[in-house]
Design a protein around this motif. Structure first.
Motif, PDB file in Angstrom:
ATOM      1  N   HIS A 113      -5.975 -11.281  16.563  1.00  0.00           N
ATOM      2  CA  HIS A 113      -5.839 -10.544  15.294  1.00  0.00           C
ATOM      3  C   HIS A 113      -6.096 -11.438  14.071  1.00  0.00           C
ATOM      4  CE1 HIS A 113      -3.942  -7.425  12.731  1.00  0.00           C
ATOM      5  NE2 HIS A 113      -3.428  -8.443  12.062  1.00  0.00           N
ATOM      6  N   HIS A 117      -8.806 -11.201  10.903  1.00  0.00           N
ATOM      7  CA  HIS A 117      -8.612 -11.263   9.443  1.00  0.00           C
ATOM      8  C   HIS A 117      -9.648 -12.202   8.805  1.00  0.00           C
ATOM      9  CE1 HIS A 117      -5.283  -8.737   8.419  1.00  0.00           C
ATOM     10  NE2 HIS A 117      -4.484  -9.250   9.338  1.00  0.00           N
ATOM     11  N   SER A 143      -0.496 -12.918   5.776  1.00  0.00           N
ATOM     12  CA  SER A 143      -0.199 -11.543   6.183  1.00  0.00           C
ATOM     13  C   SER A 143       1.304 -11.358   6.283  1.00  0.00           C
ATOM     14  CB  SER A 143      -0.867 -11.258   7.527  1.00  0.00           C
ATOM     15  OG  SER A 143      -0.204 -11.969   8.532  1.00  0.00           O
ATOM     16  N   GLY A 145       3.004 -11.456   8.991  1.00  0.00           N
ATOM     17  CA  GLY A 145       3.577 -12.312  10.031  1.00  0.00           C
ATOM     18  C   GLY A 145       3.085 -13.751  10.003  1.00  0.00           C
ATOM     19  N   PRO A 185       6.571  -1.222   2.794  1.00  0.00           N
ATOM     20  CA  PRO A 185       6.421  -2.658   2.519  1.00  0.00           C
ATOM     21  C   PRO A 185       6.372  -2.903   1.013  1.00  0.00           C
ATOM     22  CG  PRO A 185       4.289  -1.716   3.118  1.00  0.00           C
ATOM     23  CD  PRO A 185       5.274  -0.581   3.083  1.00  0.00           C
ATOM     24  N   ASP A 309      -4.531  -4.595   7.708  1.00  0.00           N
ATOM     25  CA  ASP A 309      -4.992  -4.391   9.081  1.00  0.00           C
ATOM     26  C   ASP A 309      -6.035  -3.272   9.191  1.00  0.00           C
ATOM     27  OD1 ASP A 309      -3.389  -6.428   9.778  1.00  0.00           O
ATOM     28  OD2 ASP A 309      -1.809  -5.195  10.673  1.00  0.00           O
TER      29      ASP A 309
HETATM   30  O1  KG4 Z   1      -2.363  -8.182   7.370  1.00  0.00           O
HETATM   31  P1  KG4 Z   1      -1.353  -7.115   7.211  1.00  0.00           P
HETATM   32  O2  KG4 Z   1      -1.829  -5.732   6.867  1.00  0.00           O
HETATM   33  O3  KG4 Z   1      -0.480  -6.973   8.494  1.00  0.00           O
HETATM   34  C1  KG4 Z   1      -0.088  -8.076   9.255  1.00  0.00           C
HETATM   35  O4  KG4 Z   1      -0.912  -8.543  10.085  1.00  0.00           O
HETATM   36  O5  KG4 Z   1       1.050  -8.535   9.006  1.00  0.00           O
HETATM   37  O6  KG4 Z   1      -0.316  -7.624   6.083  1.00  0.00           O
HETATM   38  C2  KG4 Z   1       0.769  -6.851   5.689  1.00  0.00           C
HETATM   39  C3  KG4 Z   1       1.509  -7.612   4.594  1.00  0.00           C
HETATM   40  C4  KG4 Z   1       2.831  -6.955   4.183  1.00  0.00           C
HETATM   41  O7  KG4 Z   1       3.815  -7.963   4.127  1.00  0.00           O
HETATM   42  C5  KG4 Z   1       2.520  -6.402   2.787  1.00  0.00           C
HETATM   43  O8  KG4 Z   1       3.647  -6.334   1.932  1.00  0.00           O
HETATM   44  C6  KG4 Z   1       1.519  -7.405   2.290  1.00  0.00           C
HETATM   45  O9  KG4 Z   1       0.696  -7.679   3.396  1.00  0.00           O
HETATM   46  N1  KG4 Z   1       0.704  -6.864   1.186  1.00  0.00           N
HETATM   47  C7  KG4 Z   1       0.795  -7.312  -0.095  1.00  0.00           C
HETATM   48  C8  KG4 Z   1      -0.107  -6.525  -0.862  1.00  0.00           C
HETATM   49  N2  KG4 Z   1      -0.723  -5.629  -0.016  1.00  0.00           N
HETATM   50  C9  KG4 Z   1      -0.209  -5.863   1.228  1.00  0.00           C
HETATM   51  N3  KG4 Z   1       1.537  -8.284  -0.636  1.00  0.00           N
HETATM   52  C10 KG4 Z   1       1.405  -8.516  -1.960  1.00  0.00           C
HETATM   53  N4  KG4 Z   1       0.571  -7.797  -2.762  1.00  0.00           N
HETATM   54  C11 KG4 Z   1      -0.198  -6.814  -2.256  1.00  0.00           C
HETATM   55  N5  KG4 Z   1      -1.029  -6.133  -3.052  1.00  0.00           N
END
Ligand code: KG4
Ligand code: ZN
Length: 340
Positions: A113, A117, A143, A145, A185, A309
């Motif tokens: 994964h 990215h 991300s 995690g 989130p 994602d």
């Molecule tokens: O990559 P992702 O979609 O999923 C994982 O692989 O974890 O990342 C999700 C993370 C969440 O913690 C979310 O709050 C954060 O990305 N996120 C952001 C924004 N858009 C998504 N954090 C800060 N500002 C944003 N605009």
């Protein structure tokens, strides 16, 4: 005529069920079903995520194929997320990929994964060109995690230079938002409110971590104590200062990230710098990265659709693995913890 290489990508590592079609590196469709069921719990509930993936996966794949205006017969291989992620969620994608591939007698390709990215930067739009990083480049992968600095030598060779020793940057956003009473989130909401606030209104302690590693748990604690102290004096403190608090939290997180990427640039001498992962959607981080251009770097920021994602990023890794003949066997399984 040479038959194009058509990859069906499947992503099911967390709470989004996604499928995409990439043909010769160009995205033909990119479909995502968000799972609303988790909102009421303030975080992702793994068991509910697996059940929702099971319900969503067939219609999402059908939609991706229809939107791409291809048929199942056109698909050369199926790429799926092997990990890291929630085990039950990953299993849905892995099992779907295996059965689909068996039914159609095509190869399966397992994808990390986090590599997805990063390679999101190589997804070509259907009708257009895009700005692709030159090798070697550095990628700050941020991300929910993970928080990593990675050196990329070619599409399939990665070297981890540093990572978080506790919370991820996305977690830092989400946990801070929770302290402020914002729903999960919280990252995108902090970003939204921060736009109206003063980033220097409040200051929080900076972590001291060696090398290119990160730490965010101290920041979270310092935000919690700060808010508790202020609320004792003024119970409406959050409400009255929401924009300034969000701007200050965002500034603190971005400062930690940018200082380390600057250190990595200095140590490696590499001036091609990319960001990837959900937090790369953050407007403050995008602006801060762009400012490195003034210091002689070339920066790469993914389009919003490929930050959080999605399955196009899984399909593009699948495409490069297909070119090298890197296929998986039918006994492959999901891996919740998987390093880059
Ligand atoms: O990559 P992702 O979609 O999923 C994982 O692989 O974890 O990342 C999700 C993370 C969440 O913690 C979310 O709050 C954060 O990305 N996120 C952001 C924004 N858009 C998504 N954090 C800060 N500002 C944003 N605009
Ligand atoms: Zn992700």
């Amino acid at each position: 005529m040479i038959k194009p290489i058509t990859i069906l990508g499947i992503e099911s590592s967390c709470d989004d069920t996604a499928a995409a079609i990439i043909q010769d590196g160009r995205v033909l469709s990119n479909v995502i079903a968000n799972q609303k069921v988790h909102e009421q719990y303030g975080g992702v509930v793994p068991e509910l995520a697996s059940r929702a993936h099971q319900q969503n996966i067939v219609p999402v794949v059908d939609q991706a194929i229809a939107q791409a205006e291809i048929t199942k017969e056109d698909i050369s291989a199926i790429a799926f997320t092997k990990g890291p992620g929630l085990f039950g969620s990953l299993l849905v994608g892995v099992s779907f990929a295996k059965s689909f591939a068996l039914g159609r007698s095509i190869p399966i390709i397992d994808v990390n994964h986090m590599q997805g990215h990063i390679l999101a930067h190589f997804i070509k739009e259907k009708n257009g060109s895009n700005n692709i990083p030159n090798f070697p480049f550095l990628c700050l992968t941020v991300s929910g995690g993970h928080t990593q600095i990675i050196k990329i030598t070619n599409q399939l060779e990665f070297e981890l230079l540093g990572e978080t020793i506790d919370d991820a940057a996305g977690e830092a956003f989400d946990k801070s938002a929770k302290i402020l009473g914002l729903p999960y989130p919280g990252g995108p909401l902090i970003d939204k409110f921060a736009k109206e606030g003063n980033p220097k209104a409040f200051t929080f302690g900076k972590p001291k971590v060696g090398g290119l590693n990160f730490s965010f748990s101290g920041l979270k604690t310092s935000i919690l104590y700060f808010i508790q102290k202020q609320e004792k004096k003024n119970p409406n403190f959050i409400e009255k200062n929401l924009a300034d608090i969000c701007a200050s939290i965002q500034y603190a997180i971005i400062t930690i990230l940018i200082e380390k990427i600057e250190q990595a640039i200095q140590e490696t001498g590499i001036k091609e710098v990319a960001i990837a992962g959900g937090v790369s959607a953050n407007s403050g981080l995008r602006k801060a990265l762009l400012s490195l251009e003034e210091k002689g770097c070339k920066t790469y920021i993914p389009p919003f659709a490929y930050c959080t994602d999605n399955a196009a990023m899984i399909a593009i890794v699948g495409y490069y693995k297909y070119l090298r003949g890197e296929f998986s066997k039918q006994d492959i399984t999901a891996q919740a913890r998987l390093h880059i």
